[in-house]
Design a protein around this motif. Structure first.
Motif, mmCIF file in Angstrom:
data_model
loop_
_atom_site.group_PDB
_atom_site.id
_atom_site.type_symbol
_atom_site.label_atom_id
_atom_site.label_comp_id
_atom_site.label_asym_id
_atom_site.label_seq_id
_atom_site.Cartn_x
_atom_site.Cartn_y
_atom_site.Cartn_z
ATOM 1 N N UNK B 130 5.960 3.593 -1.344
ATOM 2 C CA UNK B 130 4.816 3.483 -2.252
ATOM 3 C C UNK B 130 3.770 2.558 -1.823
ATOM 4 N N UNK B 131 3.969 1.659 -0.915
ATOM 5 C CA UNK B 131 3.152 0.541 -0.578
ATOM 6 C C UNK B 131 2.202 1.170 0.460
ATOM 7 N N UNK B 132 2.566 2.241 1.104
ATOM 8 C CA UNK B 132 1.700 2.816 2.029
ATOM 9 C C UNK B 132 0.518 3.631 1.525
ATOM 10 N N UNK B 133 0.731 4.194 0.091
ATOM 11 C CA UNK B 133 -0.139 4.728 -0.549
ATOM 12 C C UNK B 133 -1.367 3.983 -1.264
ATOM 13 N N UNK B 134 -0.883 2.525 -1.138
ATOM 14 C CA UNK B 134 -1.930 1.623 -1.804
ATOM 15 C C UNK B 134 -1.222 1.164 -3.314
ATOM 16 N N UNK B 135 -0.041 1.357 -3.449
ATOM 17 C CA UNK B 135 0.544 0.880 -4.856
ATOM 18 C C UNK B 135 1.052 -0.694 -4.290
ATOM 19 N N UNK B 136 0.943 -1.455 -5.416
ATOM 20 C CA UNK B 136 0.970 -3.003 -5.332
ATOM 21 C C UNK B 136 1.024 -3.472 -6.499
ATOM 22 N N UNK B 139 0.606 -2.797 -12.490
ATOM 23 C CA UNK B 139 -0.420 -1.798 -13.176
ATOM 24 C C UNK B 139 -0.484 -0.680 -12.253
ATOM 25 N N UNK B 140 -0.034 -0.492 -11.019
ATOM 26 C CA UNK B 140 -0.220 0.730 -10.145
ATOM 27 C C UNK B 140 0.985 1.660 -10.557
ATOM 28 N N UNK B 141 2.069 0.910 -11.165
ATOM 29 C CA UNK B 141 3.118 1.905 -11.621
ATOM 30 C C UNK B 141 3.261 2.125 -13.347
#
Ligand SMILES: [Zn+2]
Lengths: 111, 381
Positions: B130-136, B139-141
């Motif tokens: 997930x992190x490689x696509x800008x998730x963090x 809120x991003x989930x």
């Protein structure tokens, strides 16, 4: 590539050593079609992760692959606007090479 | 579990000395203040405590050491912010069987200031996928669940905004709430866009806070300082950690299963409740929980937050402390809805008191509706 159970035939994601549906350890790999639909999305107006260097706004995507499983990615080559991006729209993979070792699977609207 | 219903009571609750922005108070101090205050509230002594239940960075062993006691029962189940709600059920079983006599469930988190905090999280899966696509961050989930809900059921940004407005109306009546100015739907829609479908006022606060709950068996509870509040039902469940593995998204299997267990144990049904506390990290959370718990059909949860329903003076008050949205949210919020439900059942809530509250539901999530804990509390057995 996607992991797929050799017993019950279910494809799943993320990869793990047993099938989350029937718990068989007879797990292999299949070539995925790269096609799917946009199950859900968000439009980030700022970065949420300091290591991520793409300029906002960008689209965070949950893609449901044709083979069944869902994965996170980005949707590119489309306006980051909630009146344009729609759940269930058809999408296809685009591979984006980052380094010699890392290539990311991004998605764009299906052509 | 049915025979355990009402066998244990909550006899003490409190927050840390202060909640809010507290750069000079360590996370451990938040725990210790809350435990001390809650034990005093119960009319007990720290030396009476022999069961420690806590989630997060500090282990129950550390809390025992800091308190100077040697507990004979400990539990460190950490499945997200609802862990403390789940631990009420765990404490109930331990107390019932005599594994401990006085249990403390404690939370302390320097979520805003990071004082006394070691930053470390399990990111093995999200870090890869997930992190490689800008998730963090949450809120991003949680946005994924929310956008899909809007697609499936036609819910709107105005609907979610109504949850923030209703919750703020309650916060205006709570002297401990961080934000106490009324807001409108338009204010929410006009607040800063962070990540579609969320603007700033759709997302919980970030604060420093502690909270603790003291439990003992019903026979001993009668000797404590305050009116005992009985645990009539408790349930828990987990489903996933990654939202991509959440089968019924945007509805939550863990919430459904947890609620079902608690309702069954308590022998109650939806229409029996006159007060509800739901974990509101995001405005879309409470409606989705009401739907997952079976209070209404999918897509109809937002109707609870309209005027006259769950707002002050309404028929079914929800999140009467002002919630994670307006009262406090240190990170793992789950202890605070328990504290509020106990205060409502005791009749201690002043301007925001739900008249004659007899049956409170507390339901929380861990992660992204990944885990769930449900408890049912009443001052009557
Ligand atoms: Zn299988």
């Amino acid at each position: 590539m996607l992991p797929k159970c050799g017993d019950c035939g279910t494809a799943f994601f993320y990869p793990r050593i047993l099938c989350p549906h029937c718990h068989s350890r007879n797990v292999g790999w299949i070539q995925a079609s790269g096609k799917g639909k946009l199950y859900s999305f968000e439009i980030a107006y700022r970065t949420f992760n300091p290591a991520f260097k793409v300029e906002a706004p960008f689209i965070l995507a949950m893609v449901e692959l044709e083979e069944g499983p869902r994965m996170m990615s980005n949707l590119i080559n489309i306006e980051p606007d909630p009146s344009v991006v729609k759940c269930d729209m058809a999408v296809e993979v685009v591979f984006e090479k980052q380094t010699d070792e890392v290539t990311l699977a991004l998605f764009q609207p299906a052509r | 579990m049915k025979e355990l219903s009402n066998s244990v009571a909550i006899v003490g609750v409190d927050e840390s000395d202060e909640i809010g922005t507290l750069p000079n108070v360590s996370q451990l101090s938040l725990h210790l203040q809350a435990i001390h205050n809650a034990v005093m509230d119960a009319g007990l002594k720290i030396s009476d405590v022999d069961g420690i239940f806590t989630a997060g960075q500090h282990s129950p062993a550390l809390l025992g050491e800091a308190l100077g006691i040697t507990p004979r029962y400990v539990d460190g189940t950490t499945v997200g912010g609802c862990s403390f709600i789940i631990m009420v059920g765990h404490a109930l079983v331990a107390l019932h069987h005599g594994l401990c006599d006085v249990a403390v469930v404690s939370h302390g988190e320097s979520g805003k200031s990071g004082t006394g905090v070691t930053r470390s999280r399990d990111t093995s899966l999200s870090g890869q996928f997930e992190t490689p696509y800008g998730f963090g961050g949450a809120a991003t989930n949680f946005g994924m669940i929310t956008t899909r809900h809007m697609h499936d059921y036609g819910t709107t940004l105005e609907d979610w905004a109504q949850v923030a407005v209703s919750t703020r109306a309650w916060a205006c009546l709570n002297p401990k709430a961080k934000f106490r100015e009324p807001i409108t739907v338009q204010d929410v829609l006009d607040s800063r866009a962070l990540i579609y479908p969320f603007n700033l006022l759709n997302i919980c606060l970030v604060t420093d806070a502690g909270g603790a709950v003291v439990l003992t068996r019903a026979d001993r509870a009668k000797d404590c300082a305050k009116k005992p509040i009985y645990v009539r039902g408790a349930g828990e469940a987990t489903e996933h950690t990654l939202v991509t593995n959440m089968r019924d998204l945007p509805l939550s299997r863990s919430t459904k299963n947890s609620g079902h267990k608690a309702f069954e144990m308590a022998g109650v049904t939806h229409s029996d409740f006159d007060h509800i506390m739901l974990y509101d990290a995001f405005t879309s959370g409470p409606p989705i929980m009401l739907e997952s718990l079976g209070f209404c059909a999918p897509g109809e949860g937002v109707s609870f937050f309209q005027d006259g329903n769950s707002t002050p003076g309404g028929s079914l008050p929800i999140n009467t402390n002002g919630g994670g949205l307006s009262y406090t949210h240190s990170g793992m919020y789950g202890i605070f809805p328990i504290i509020e439900a106990v205060r409502q059942q005791r009749g201690e809530c002043g301007d925001r008191q739900v008249p004659g509250a007899k049956l409170s539901l507390v339901n929380g999530m861990g992660g992204m509706l990944s885990a769930a804990g449900t408890i049912i509390l009443s001052h009557e057995t």
